[in-house]
Each structure stands twice: as structure tokens, then as C-alpha cells.
Write an enzyme that holds these catalytic residues in place. Structure first.
Site, PDB file in Angstrom:
ATOM      1  N   SER A 199       0.838  -1.100  -0.038  1.00 33.90           N
ATOM      2  CA  SER A 199      -0.028   0.040  -0.019  1.00 33.90           C
ATOM      3  C   SER A 199       0.781   1.135   0.006  1.00 33.90           C
ATOM      4  CB  SER A 199      -0.923  -0.171   1.242  1.00 33.90           C
ATOM      5  OG  SER A 199      -2.129   0.727   1.045  1.00 33.90           O
ATOM      6  N   ASP A 356     -10.016  -3.235  -5.406  1.00 33.18           N
ATOM      7  CA  ASP A 356      -9.133  -2.242  -4.788  1.00 33.18           C
ATOM      8  C   ASP A 356      -8.979  -0.946  -5.715  1.00 33.18           C
ATOM      9  OD1 ASP A 356      -7.037  -0.745  -3.553  1.00 33.18           O
ATOM     10  OD2 ASP A 356      -5.479  -2.360  -3.889  1.00 33.18           O
ATOM     11  N   HIS A 386      -8.021  -4.520  -0.934  1.00 34.90           N
ATOM     12  CA  HIS A 386      -6.901  -3.804  -0.430  1.00 34.90           C
ATOM     13  C   HIS A 386      -6.659  -4.226   1.083  1.00 34.90           C
ATOM     14  CE1 HIS A 386      -4.042  -0.660  -0.523  1.00 34.90           C
ATOM     15  NE2 HIS A 386      -4.351  -0.267   0.567  1.00 34.90           N
TER      16      HIS A 386
END
Length: 416
Positions: A199, A356, A386
Site C-alpha cells: 500500500s 481495490d 485492499h
């Protein structure tokens, strides 16, 4: 008494039913049919939304910044001390003034020198820690299965610092670790070192890789980079994945835009304009040269673009880029880097999730790297969301979390 008790019982039943209905209404969100463990994901998302709302309340009454409050909640429930196991030694220390947690797999007779991974945790540049259980367990598993030394960096977070301070922390820690005497101390093979992150950590890992690729001293010291659902650009919040997953759990589009603004120390009043791409409209000259590098009609396959249409405003808000020139800085948005920078990057692994908003950031980076001649492995999971890779232990254990983690580690084992 009997009638009174019966009336009370009826009242309790009515109130209980109402509360359960309200709870179900709050928890339930429509999810795609193929997403992993949907009801468990709804509960996880509802828990995170509740923590976010509580943190905003704390800020409203003047007790703390909401991101500091939210991270306090996250870390308080998940902090894990540096407890070694029979297979992995764990130590908290500092590398050139930057806090790190080091995970050392024990030496093997046939492999006296270990591989090394510099790992960067996610959390929107503002949340989480190398010391919470999710990342402690991930890095412990990596150290054991890879026979590796994992350096998990505890970089400083928003709002205490902003871009590019997080990247400076990582550069200092990585350069310290890459010193010959330090690698020797940890019995790490200098030819088998990777940088990795998930991320926002994937963003920082990609940026760090690009910075090292421009530095003759460090260019050849990184063998691999592994990026897990990385966030890589803030110029287009209407890629097909942003449109498809606009209200996705864990990381809806609005939350991602707010993370960006906080990271770059911007004004939250810009949120709605950025959501519709007013900051990169045709009349915003500063963004013109970079827009072609994010042309998803050419960078994404037809199976991804489907019937989605680009959102390009004719007239926008040039003030946003004027106040936040960092939006156009490849150190914050590695996807817009020059081709000359990309072609010097090492062998790369990129993991993306179908559900995501950041899916297309990763897929476009795969294409740009391939066009630059970089050896890239793209690992895509159709039922993933995600953040899933760190959710592998009860009560937040997801089947796709285990599968993504195992696939990621398998690639590292085969290539590092």
C-alpha cells in the site's frame, strides 16, 4: 406482576430487534459476489469505520488530531513486543537514528549467508507500525521461510511529518543496512537484497527503488523490488479501478484522496475537486507533460478498461497543483517517473487486487516497467481486496490473505 413482566419482555424484544437491525444496517455493505469471505470483510470494514468516526470525534472535541487518535487505537489493540521464537530472532534497534524491527532467520548449514529484505509497512503514510501484530507476523514468516533478515522500518508518520520526510527515514535506514560491515554483522549476502512494501509502503518502496537507481553507489545493491497493492499516483482518481471500487471496503476513493492530501500537507477543501480530476484539467499546464504517462486507455488491457471513460476536465483548479507541486513529483508518485529512471530498476514483483481502488496503479506500473525493459511479474487476485495480505490470523483471517502472502513469499524465495 405477570402482565408487567410480559410488557417488559416485549419492550426488551422490540429494543433488541431495533438495535440488531441498526447494527446490521451499519455493518452491511453491498459486495461483489466473488470477494473473499464477504461477511467477515463487512465486520472488519465496520470496525475500521467505527474507529475512524471515533477518531474524528476526538479531533472535534480538541483532544488530538484524528490520525494520531486513529493510529493510537490501531496500535493499542495490535502492538506486539519483540518476542523471539525458536526459529526467528526479533530485535528492536535503530539504523542511523531510524527505528527498525529486525527479524533474523537462524542460519542454515547449507546457506550460511542469508538474504535481506527492507520492508515498509502500509497505512496511508499515517497509520500502523512495524510493531503491530499484523506486520510482526508477516515479517516473522518471511524471515523463517526465506532464511532472511527482514528490516521492518518504523518510519515517522503523518501528521507529525509529511512528504518527503518518510522517504528520508527510509533512505537513511536502508543506506545504513547496506553498509558492508552491517551486512556482515547480520550475515547477509550483499548480492541478495530486496526492498518491499504494501500500500503506502509499496509507494515508498517504489520511490526508494527509483532514488537508488539514480545513485551510482546504490544502483546495483538492490536485486529485487516487491510491491504489494502499491499506491503510485494522485493525478487521476477516475481510473477504471477507482470508478469500479469507489465505495470499496477498507479503502474507498474518498479516504484515499484524503490520505494523499494529508501526506502532502494540503488543504482538505481540495478533496471534492480532486475526486473529479480538477487538479489535472486540460488548462492546468503543469500536469500536461505527465498526463500521457497515465493514459490508462493505452496502459491497461481491454479486460480492465471495459466501458469506463476517462474523466478529463476542460477547465479545472490550477491552485491545487500550485499549492501542492508534490503531486507532480515522482518521489511521491513513482508511476510518473521518467523512462530513463524506470529502465534502471531491478527485477520487480507487483501484486494487485481486483476489488481495490489502487488496482490500476499497479497494473499501469507493470506496463510502464515492461516498456522500459524491466523483468516484471504481475500477480493478480480476482477475489482480493485492499490490505488483504496482512489478514492471516484469527479473528481477521481471510483465505485470500493467506494465498496472497504465500504467493508473495514464494516469488521472493524463487528469485531472491
Amino acid at each position: 406482576m405477570g402482565q408487567l413482566s410480559l410488557a417488559r419482555l416485549r419492550c426488551i424484544c422490540v429494543v433488541s430487534t431495533a438495535l440488531v437491525s441498526l447494527l446490521a444496517y451499519y455493518v452491511y455493505i453491498p459486495l461483489p459476489a466473488n470477494i473473499s469471505d464477504p461477511w467477515k470483510l463487512m465486520l472488519l470494514d465496520a470496525t475500521f469505520r467505527s474507529a475512524q468516526q471515533l477518531s474524528h470525534l476526538i479531533q472535534y472535541v480538541g483532544l488530538s488530531h484524528h490520525l494520531i487518535a486513529l493510529n493510537f487505537i490501531i496500535v493499542s489493540f495490535g502492538r506486539k513486543s519483540a518476542w523471539s521464537s525458536p526459529n526467528v530472532q526479533i530485535t528492536d534497534t535503530e539504523f542511523d537514528g531510524v527505528e527498525v524491527r529486525v527479524f533474523e532467520g537462524f542460519p542454515k548449514a547449507k546457506e550460511p549467508l542469508k538474504s535481506g529484505v527492507i520492508y515498509i509497512h502500509g497505512g496511508g503514510w499515517a497509520l500502523a507500525s512495524a510493531r503491530i501484530s499484523y506486520y510482526d507476523e508477516l515479517c516473522s514468516t518471511m524471515a523463517e521461510e526465506l532464511n532472511a533478515v527482514i528490516v521492518s522500518v518504523e518510519y515517522r508518520l503523518v501528521p507529525r511529518v509529511h512528504f518527503p520526510e518518510q522517504l528520508y527515514d527510509l533512505e537513511r535506514a536502508a543506506k545504513y543496512f547496506l553498509q558492508p560491515q552491517v551486512l556482515e554483522r547480520y550475515s547477509v549476502d550483499p548480492a541478495r537484497i530486496a526492498i518491499s512494501g504494501d500500500s503506502a509502503g509499496g509507494n515508498l518502496a517504489a520511490a526508494l527503488g527509483q532514488q537508488f537507481s539514480k545513485d551510482d553507489t546504490f544502483r546495483n545493491k538492490i536485486k529485487l523490488q516487491a510491491l504489494v497493492y502499491p499506491v503510485l499516483q494522485a493525478l487521476d482518481f477516475n481510473t477504471p479501478s477507482y470508478q469500479q471500487n469507489v465505495n470499496s471496503p477498507i479503502l474507498p476513493r474518498l479516504v484515499m484522496v484524503r490520505y494523499w492530501i494529508d501526506y502532502l500537507r494540503g488543504n482538505q477543501d481540495f478533496v471534492q475537486a480532486m475526486v473529479v480530476n480538477n487538479h489535472t484539467a486540460l488548462d492546468v499546464e503543469q500536469a500536461t507533460a505527465l498526463r500521457a504517462r497515465l493514459n490508462w486507455l493505452s496502459l491497461l488491457p481491454a479486460s480492465i478498461t471495459k466501458d469506463y471513460k476517462p474523466v478529463v476536465q476542460t477547465v479545472g483548479n490550477a491552485q491545487i497543483v500550485q499549492e501542492l507541486p508534490q503531486l507532480l513529483d515522482a518521489r511521491s508518485a513513482p508511476l510518473i517517473a521518467d523512462q530513463e529512471v524506470l529502465q534502471n530498476l531491478p527485477k520487480t514483483y507487483i501484486l494487485t487486487c481486483e476489488h481495490d481502488v489502487l488496482r490500476d496503479d499497479g497494473i499501469m506500473y507493470v506496463k510502464r516497467l515492461e516498456n522500459a525493459g524491466v523483468d516484471v511479474t504481475h500477480d493478480h487476485f480476482e477475489d482480493a481486496f485492499h490490505g488483504c495480505m496482512i489478514f492471516t490470523s484469527w479473528p481477521t483471517n481471510f483465505s485470500v490473505g493467506v494465498r496472497t502472502r504465500d504467493s508473495y513469499i514464494k516469488w521472493l524465495k524463487q528469485n531472491l
